[in-house]
Design an enzyme around this catalytic site. Structure first.
Site, PDB file in Angstrom:
ATOM      1  N   GLU A 174       0.819  -1.215   0.000  1.00 32.12           N
ATOM      2  CA  GLU A 174       0.000   0.000   0.000  1.00 32.12           C
ATOM      3  C   GLU A 174       0.853   1.265   0.000  1.00 32.12           C
ATOM      4  OE1 GLU A 174      -3.757   0.027   0.431  1.00 32.12           O
ATOM      5  OE2 GLU A 174      -3.593  -2.035  -0.288  1.00 32.12           O
ATOM      6  N   HIS A 250      -4.502   1.450   7.424  1.00 30.56           N
ATOM      7  CA  HIS A 250      -3.123   1.778   7.040  1.00 30.56           C
ATOM      8  C   HIS A 250      -2.411   2.282   8.289  1.00 30.56           C
ATOM      9  CE1 HIS A 250      -4.433   2.742   2.628  1.00 30.56           C
ATOM     10  NE2 HIS A 250      -3.874   1.544   2.675  1.00 30.56           N
ATOM     11  N   CYS A 368      -2.924  11.174   3.928  1.00 29.68           N
ATOM     12  CA  CYS A 368      -3.235  10.295   2.788  1.00 29.68           C
ATOM     13  C   CYS A 368      -3.116  11.043   1.471  1.00 29.68           C
ATOM     14  CB  CYS A 368      -4.670   9.776   2.879  1.00 29.68           C
ATOM     15  SG  CYS A 368      -4.964   8.646   4.234  1.00 29.68           S
TER      16      CYS A 368
HETATM   17  N1  LIG Z   1      -4.962   6.380   2.534  1.00 29.92           N
HETATM   18  C1  LIG Z   1      -6.368   6.595   2.493  1.00 29.92           C
HETATM   19  C2  LIG Z   1      -6.998   5.673   1.530  1.00 29.92           C
HETATM   20  C3  LIG Z   1      -8.498   5.750   1.519  1.00 29.92           C
HETATM   21  C4  LIG Z   1      -9.094   4.847   0.475  1.00 29.92           C
HETATM   22  N2  LIG Z   1     -10.532   5.033   0.379  1.00 29.92           N
HETATM   23  C5  LIG Z   1     -11.232   4.557  -0.653  1.00 29.92           C
HETATM   24  O1  LIG Z   1     -10.710   3.952  -1.561  1.00 29.92           O
HETATM   25  C6  LIG Z   1     -12.719   4.787  -0.656  1.00 29.92           C
HETATM   26  C7  LIG Z   1     -13.317   4.667  -2.021  1.00 29.92           C
HETATM   27  C8  LIG Z   1     -14.816   4.487  -2.002  1.00 29.92           C
HETATM   28  O2  LIG Z   1     -15.348   3.914  -1.052  1.00 29.92           O
HETATM   29  O3  LIG Z   1     -15.433   4.926  -2.962  1.00 29.92           O
HETATM   30  C9  LIG Z   1      -8.771   3.391   0.782  1.00 29.92           C
HETATM   31  O4  LIG Z   1      -9.489   2.773   1.573  1.00 29.92           O
HETATM   32  O5  LIG Z   1      -7.778   2.894   0.242  1.00 29.92           O
END
Ligand SMILES: NCCC[C@H](NC(=O)CCC(=O)O)C(=O)O
Length: 444
Positions: A174, A250, A368
Site C-alpha cells: 500500500e 493503514h 493520505c
Molecule cells: N490512505 C487513504 C486511503 C483511503 C481509500 N478510500 C477509498 O478507496 C474509498 C473509495 C470508495 O469507497 O469509494 C482506501 O481505503 O484505500
C-alpha cells in the site's frame, strides 16, 4: 547543499464519489451512497497544498487517474462503443462499474514507496508504485501511477522507477502509508520504518480477525531490496492486528513520523519497546517518541478524527507543525490533546487545521493526500517544474476545476456518458497544464 521534504498532493479527480468500496475503512463504509461534491473536494485539496507552499514548503501535485476506467471494463469483457460499455456495465455489473470509477488515486500516500538518495546505495531517489491488490478499485491504479511518477520525476540521473510488486496477496503493498523515514536531517541517511499488517509466509505471526491486513512483511522487504537500502537502515515492525480490526487499515491512521519524531498511539504496534530500541540503535541520534495513551485518545476517536493522519512538517525556521483535518478540532478529546501537545517539550510547536472533509468521508486525511519525497536542491531542480505548486499553477488549477468539475455527484451518475467526456476533457487539459505528455490510456 540544501535538502527539502517535498509533498506531492494528489489532485482529486472529477469522479470523486462515495461508493463504499473499502471494506475495513470505516468512513468509506459509513458514507456509502451519499452524494459527493467533486468540485469542493478538489478545491479543499488545492487549498491545503497551497497553504503548505505558502509556508515555504516545496509542494507539488500529482495528476489523478482516468476514470471511468474503460480499458479495465473492456478487459473484463464489456465491448462496443464507450457508451455501450458504460451502460452494459451499469446494468449487468454495477459494482464493477463503481470500482472502475473511484477517484481513489487522490490518496497519493498509497501511490508508491519512496526512498531518498541519502538512503540508497546508488544515490538515486527510488520509487515503487504500490500494487494495492487488496481492493479491486485500487488494484487498477499502479500502471498509470507509474506513468505519472515517471512524467513528474523525469530525469534518470536522479530518479529510479521500479515496476510495482507482483499482483498477488502475498505481496500486498500500500506504499508510503505504511512507511515512515526517520532521520536527523532530510539530507542525512535515515532509518526507513516499514510497518506491515501480516506476514504471508509465517503462519505463527498474528493477523487481524475481522478486517484485511493490506500490507505484508514480504512486500515491505521486497521494496527495501529494490530500493537498495542497507539492512542496518531498515526496521520492519508489525502493526497491532487489534487496531486493524478497529478500522486502522493503514499505519498512517495510527502513527506519523518526521525527521527525529515518531508520533504514535500506544496501541499502534506489536513489540513496541524492542522495535523502538532497534530504531534508536540504527538511528544513532536522539529520537522523540511521542506516545498518545488510550486514556487520552481512544482508538475510536483516533480513527474518527484522523489525529495520526496529520502531516508533521519542518518549517523553514526549523520548528515542526502539525497539519490536521478540522475533524480534530471538532473532537473534544483530540482537540484537548493537541492543545496539550503544544505545551510539552517536543519539536512540534504549531497545529494548523484544514477542512478536507470530502476526502475524510472516504477515509483519507491530510497525510493520505500527499506523497513525501525528500530531495536535495539538484533533485528538486530535476523534477518536472510544471508540477510544482506556485501562485500561477494554483490559479490555473482552480480555474481548471471550476471549468470541468461537477458540484454534486451521486453513485448513479457514474454511468452517465457525459461524465466520461467531461472527465477525459479535463484530464487532457491537465496533462497540458502539468506538461505530462500522454500518461492516460485514452491519449495513447
Ligand atoms: N490512505 C487513504 C486511503 C483511503 C481509500 N478510500 C477509498 O478507496 C474509498 C473509495 C470508495 O469507497 O469509494 C482506501 O481505503 O484505500
Amino acid at each position: 547543499m540544501k535538502h527539502f521534504e517535498a509533498n506531492f498532493d494528489g489532485l482529486v479527480g472529477p469522479t470523486h464519489n462515495y461508493a463504499g468500496l473499502s471494506f475495513g475503512n470505516v468512513a468509506s463504509y459509513n458514507n456509502a451512497a451519499q452524494h459527493s461534491n467533486p468540485k469542493a473536494a478538489a478545491k479543499q485539496g488545492l487549498q491545503k497544498a497551497k497553504a503548505l507552499a505558502d509556508l515555504g514548503m516545496v509542494q507539488g501535485v500529482l495528476a489523478p487517474q482516468e476514470r471511468p476506467d474503460l480499458s479495465t471494463l473492456r478487459r473484463i469483457g464489456f465491448s462496443g462503443t464507450d457508451v455501450q460499455v458504460l451502460s452494459d456495465a451499469a446494468k449487468q455489473a454495477p459494482a464493477l462499474l463503481n470500482s472502475c470509477c473511484s477517484a481513489s488515486s487522490m490518496w497519493t500516500a498509497n501511490a508508491a514507496t519512496v526512498s531518498p538518495s541519502a538512503d540508497t546505495r546508488n544515490g538515486k531517489v527510488h520509487f515503487t508504485p504500490a500494487n494495492l491488490v487488496d481492493k479491486l478499485h485500487r488494484s487498477i491504479e499502479p500502471l498509470t501511477t507509474g506513468n505519472i511518477l515517471q512524467a513528474t520525476f523525469n530525469d534518470e540521473r536522479h530518479f529510479q522507477h521500479h515496476h510495482h510488486l507482483p499482483e498477488h496477496a502475498h505481496f500486498g503493498d500500500e506504499g508510503a502509508a505504511n512507511h515512515t523515514r526517520l532521520c536527523s536531517d532530510y539530507g542525512h541517511a535515515g532509518v526507513e520504518l516499514f510497518v506491515f499488517g501480516q506476514s504471508a509466509t509465517q503462519a505463527n505471526m498474528p493477523k487481524p480477525a475481522k478486517f484485511p491486513a493490506r500490507q505484508t512483511l514480504e512486500a515491505s522487504q521486497a521494496v527495501s531490496r529494490l530500493h537498495q537500502l542497507d539492512e542496518e537502515s531498515c526496521v520492519f515492525m508489525q502493526q497491532n492486528p487489534e487496531v486493524i480490526d478497529l478500522g486502522v487499515f493503514h499505519n498512517d491512521v495510527i502513527s506519523v513520523g518526521n525527521q527525529n519524531v515518531l508520533f504514535y498511539h500506544e496501541q499502534a504496534f506489536l513489540d513496541t519497546q524492542s522495535k523502538f530500541d532497534e530504531i534508536r540503535r540504527k538511528m544513532n541520534t536522539n529520537v522523540h517518541f511521542i506516545n498518545v495513551a488510550t486514556e487520552q485518545v481512544a482508538i475510536a476517536d483516533a480513527v474518527k478524527s484522523y489525529l495520526f493522519n496529520t502531516q508533521i512538517i519542518t518549517l523553514p525556521n526549523g520548528n515542526m507543525a502539525i497539519i490536521a483535518p478540522s475533524d480534530c478540532q471538532e473532537n473534544p478529546a483530540v482537540h484537548a490533546y493537541l492543545n496539550e501537545l503544544l505545551t510539552l517539550n517536543t519539536p512540534i510547536k504549531q497545529v494548523l487545521y484544514f477542512d478536507v472533509k470530502q476526502s475524510m468521508q472516504n477515509g483519507g486525511g491530510p497525510a493520505c493526500l500527499r506523497l513525501r519525497v525528500a530531495m536535495n536542491e539538484q533533485e528538486v531542480a530535476a523534477v518536472n517544474q510544471h508540477t510544482l505548486l506556485n501562485d500561477d499553477v494554483f490559479n490555473r488549477l482552480n480555474l481548471w476545476v471550476d471549468k470541468h468539475y461537477r458540484d454534486q455527484l451521486a453513485v448513479s451518475d457514474l454511468a452517465d456518458p457525459q461524465l466520461l467526456i467531461e472527465s477525459r476533457t479535463a484530464l487532457d487539459e491537465l496533462t497540458q497544464i502539468l506538461k505530462l505528455g500522454s500518461v492516460y490510456q485514452f491519449q495513447r
